[in-house]
Design an enzyme around this catalytic site. Structure first.
Site, PDB file in Angstrom:
ATOM      1  N   HIS A 271      -9.268   4.176  -1.086  1.00 47.10           N
ATOM      2  CA  HIS A 271      -7.791   3.497  -1.081  1.00 47.10           C
ATOM      3  C   HIS A 271      -7.598   2.316  -2.222  1.00 47.10           C
ATOM      4  O   HIS A 271      -7.668   1.289  -1.805  1.00 47.10           O
ATOM      5  CB  HIS A 271      -7.643   3.014   0.357  1.00 47.10           C
ATOM      6  CG  HIS A 271      -6.289   2.123   0.859  1.00 47.10           C
ATOM      7  ND1 HIS A 271      -5.199   2.952   0.165  1.00 47.10           N
ATOM      8  CD2 HIS A 271      -5.980   1.282   1.568  1.00 47.10           C
ATOM      9  CE1 HIS A 271      -3.882   1.920   0.591  1.00 47.10           C
ATOM     10  NE2 HIS A 271      -4.457   1.128   1.599  1.00 47.10           N
TER      11      HIS A 271
ATOM     12  N   CYS B  68       0.645  -1.214   0.210  1.00 47.67           N
ATOM     13  CA  CYS B  68       0.002  -0.137  -0.141  1.00 47.67           C
ATOM     14  C   CYS B  68       0.779   1.357   0.155  1.00 47.67           C
ATOM     15  O   CYS B  68       0.260   2.320  -0.014  1.00 47.67           O
ATOM     16  CB  CYS B  68      -1.005   0.008   1.165  1.00 47.67           C
ATOM     17  SG  CYS B  68      -1.934  -1.399   1.282  1.00 47.67           S
TER      18      CYS B  68
END
Lengths: 382, 382
Positions: free
Chosen positions: B330, B83
């Site tokens: 996200h 991420c």
């Protein structure tokens, strides 16, 4: 930009290494490189890897590998560019040292391909998913089309292709790290089973596990780590159309030509100055196309090079003295680093039976997909 | 090292973007960044992406994206750090410009998560495969353990967690690019369904598609492209143990602290100088841990910040004015670039209803896995 040197190297043998995991392979190669330079602290790590997420269910390789090397904390970046992942990792490490941000950077590549995934399908994710892979084509098919185009344009024959494999196995037989450390005869290659016409089994690189690592530092600090540093004199990275069908000339790898042009320009040399080279022979036809695009032979004449001995040990421009991807093996993410290591060893005079005498300038060319990416490094003994 | 500036940005909205493919998303964001700078030629591209190989069967994103942007030929590197892929792509682009190798480099991030893959399983490949993912744990579980540890060590409560979500939705409601452009009430958060105790649905960031891009050049050339460049004043990248169980303190994100320390040192500032920040709130507990590790609040006191207004718009140090990962969305590979864009817009005075008045120094912090990697950028209006 600071000048940058390679000061040490480490590499596992290549092959079906059932006893080693992805992280084991990395740690073995990285540790060897660090020990050779007598270093226990570095600033940054690059990990070239194509598809550990698909092969073994593991992404996020930067911190994983730093951690398993006992270096949690250090910056650690995973770089992916299909089969050129290792070469691009080396370029990234070069840029970090050249920038002045870091002094000691480890450039590595690793791939674990034999843990059960459908290897051909995973590799096909390096092709254009929408216009190629989705329709079922995989890399043997793509390179078969390149071979057919080369045959049509330049009269290349099955025998021309086979000579590339014969030469690279002859070289690889002398390489203790090679997956297939044995010679093959021309007729053996030409009678091997057909994979994707005209590409037979012995014209294709194998499925391999392996890892490789080189340590970089500013050239003016290199003598702290070795008495024989090798300078990275030129770096070139280029891309081309992702889909083979979009290229102007299927038989010409334009990304290879452009990456070489950039590397030669930076190095201030031309192809004639290169004395030893590793090129991306994922299939025999790729080596023929690459030596043309690199300017070692005129366009269309690559097909003669292996047969005439031009690119063999003792020839004018020995190519793939390591055995190349064909004989040494092709753990895809590790290949670009392993190529640089062969040139590093050649320029240091450490290549043993494979030594090209007096080599001062060498080149490593690493390619992704059907040639959508290519990266070239020009190395020089200093 | 040359000084480096961000001169333009482009970004898709974040959300479940069924009508756009991975490449569509990239091209939309990249084109916007290039058009904003009135540029049609660049030297190099970085693509931050976590797992397109697993999500949509596509690796080799560098050449693919360069090609679809109409720029086949240009150097194009895919960077993966789970991420934190976007943040690490930005750092890589920074290094390339800082080195002097390239003048115009596009740093991008993209992820397409809604095309049918088992998202939670794919994301779990960012955890340690052998000691975590293999045994069935996924990220909600890992962050639930961090939350439990924080509760035990510092008395953090369910309500403390919920206030983070309330604050970030309040901010995200003002962001036209946000996936969830609506406020949520405290009781709504606290009654939302349990995902992994104590983490409820509204304490978790969503599954998103999206892309973001920023254009970098040497600071002394920035005025060619914009009248309001933003300087990258500090960059810090750090790793930690891959497996959560190997950390000394489960409730403290040491990679965040170390990456911040490095970025502050390079920038010559401390946490008190930061006027606006984007931090990695993949789960509400992560924001609490991050603001502690970044030094915005003393260790153990992050739990009060959202409730007291310290980190809200109008507070002393507004955090996640974009809505954060929670409300903005996200798309994992794009997140790090999107964070930098929020700070870029804040420092330029372009943040509209979310504007932090007079902000001159901002920070973006992007994290991988359960905190095995973290990258911090300190940006400054010049």
């Amino acid at each position: 930009m600071r000048e940058v040197a390679i000061v040490s190297a480490g590499m596992t043998r290549f092959g079906e290494l059932w006893e080693s995991s992805l992280r084991d392979l990395f740690v073995e190669a990285a540790t060897e490189a660090l020990e050779n330079a007598k270093v226990d602290r570095i600033d940054s790590i690059y990990v070239g890897n194509m598809a550990a997420g698909q092969f073994v269910g593991q992404e996020h390789l930067g911190p994983l590998m730093a951690d398993h090397l006992g270096m949690a904390g250090v910056a650690a970046t995973r770089v992916e560019c299909a089969c050129a992942s290792g070469g691009v990792a080396l370029r990234s490490a070069f840029l970090e040292v050249a920038s002045g941000a870091s002094d000691l950077v480890l450039a590595t590549g690793v791939e674990k391909m034999t843990d059960g995934a459908d290897v051909t399908a995973v590799l096909a994710t390096a092709a254009d998913q929408e216009t190629e892979a989705y329709h079922g084509i995989t890399f043997p098919g793509l390179y078969a089309m390149i071979a057919r185009a080369h045959m049509q344009a330049h009269g290349t024959t099955d025998e021309d292709l086979a000579w590339v494999a014969v030469k690279n196995h002859l070289h690889g037989a002398k390489n203790p790290k090679a997956q297939f450390r044995r010679e093959v005869k021309l007729e053996e290659v030409m009678k091997s089973s057909m994979v994707s016409e005209p590409l037979r089994l012995l014209l294709c690189s194998p499925v391999s596990d392996g890892a490789a690592a080189v340590l970089l530092c500013p050239l003016d600090q290199a003598k702290k780590y070795t008495d024989r540093p090798v300078k990275i004199r030129g770096v070139g990275f280029a891309t081309s159309s992702m889909a083979l069908a979009d290229r102007k000339d299927t038989a010409f790898l334009d990304s290879v030509a452009l990456s070489a042009e950039r590397a030669y320009k930076m190095a201030g040399i031309g192809p004639k100055d290169v004395q030893v080279a590793e090129v991306h022979d994922c299939f025999a036809i790729a080596e023929i196309c690459c030596i043309e695009a690199l300017g070692f032979v005129p366009r269309g004449e690559g097909r003669h090079a292996a047969r005439t001995g031009l690119t063999g040990l003792g020839g004018k421009i020995p190519v793939n003295t390591s055995g190349g991807l064909k004989s040494k093996g092709h753990p895809v993410g590790a290949t670009g680093i392993a190529q640089a290591i062969e040139i590093f060893e050649q320029l240091r005079g450490d290549a043993g039976e494979r030594q090209v005498r007096g080599a001062r300038i060498g080149l490593a060319q690493n390619m992704g997909g059907s040639g959508a990416s290519s990266v070239v490094h020009v190395l020089e003994r200093v």
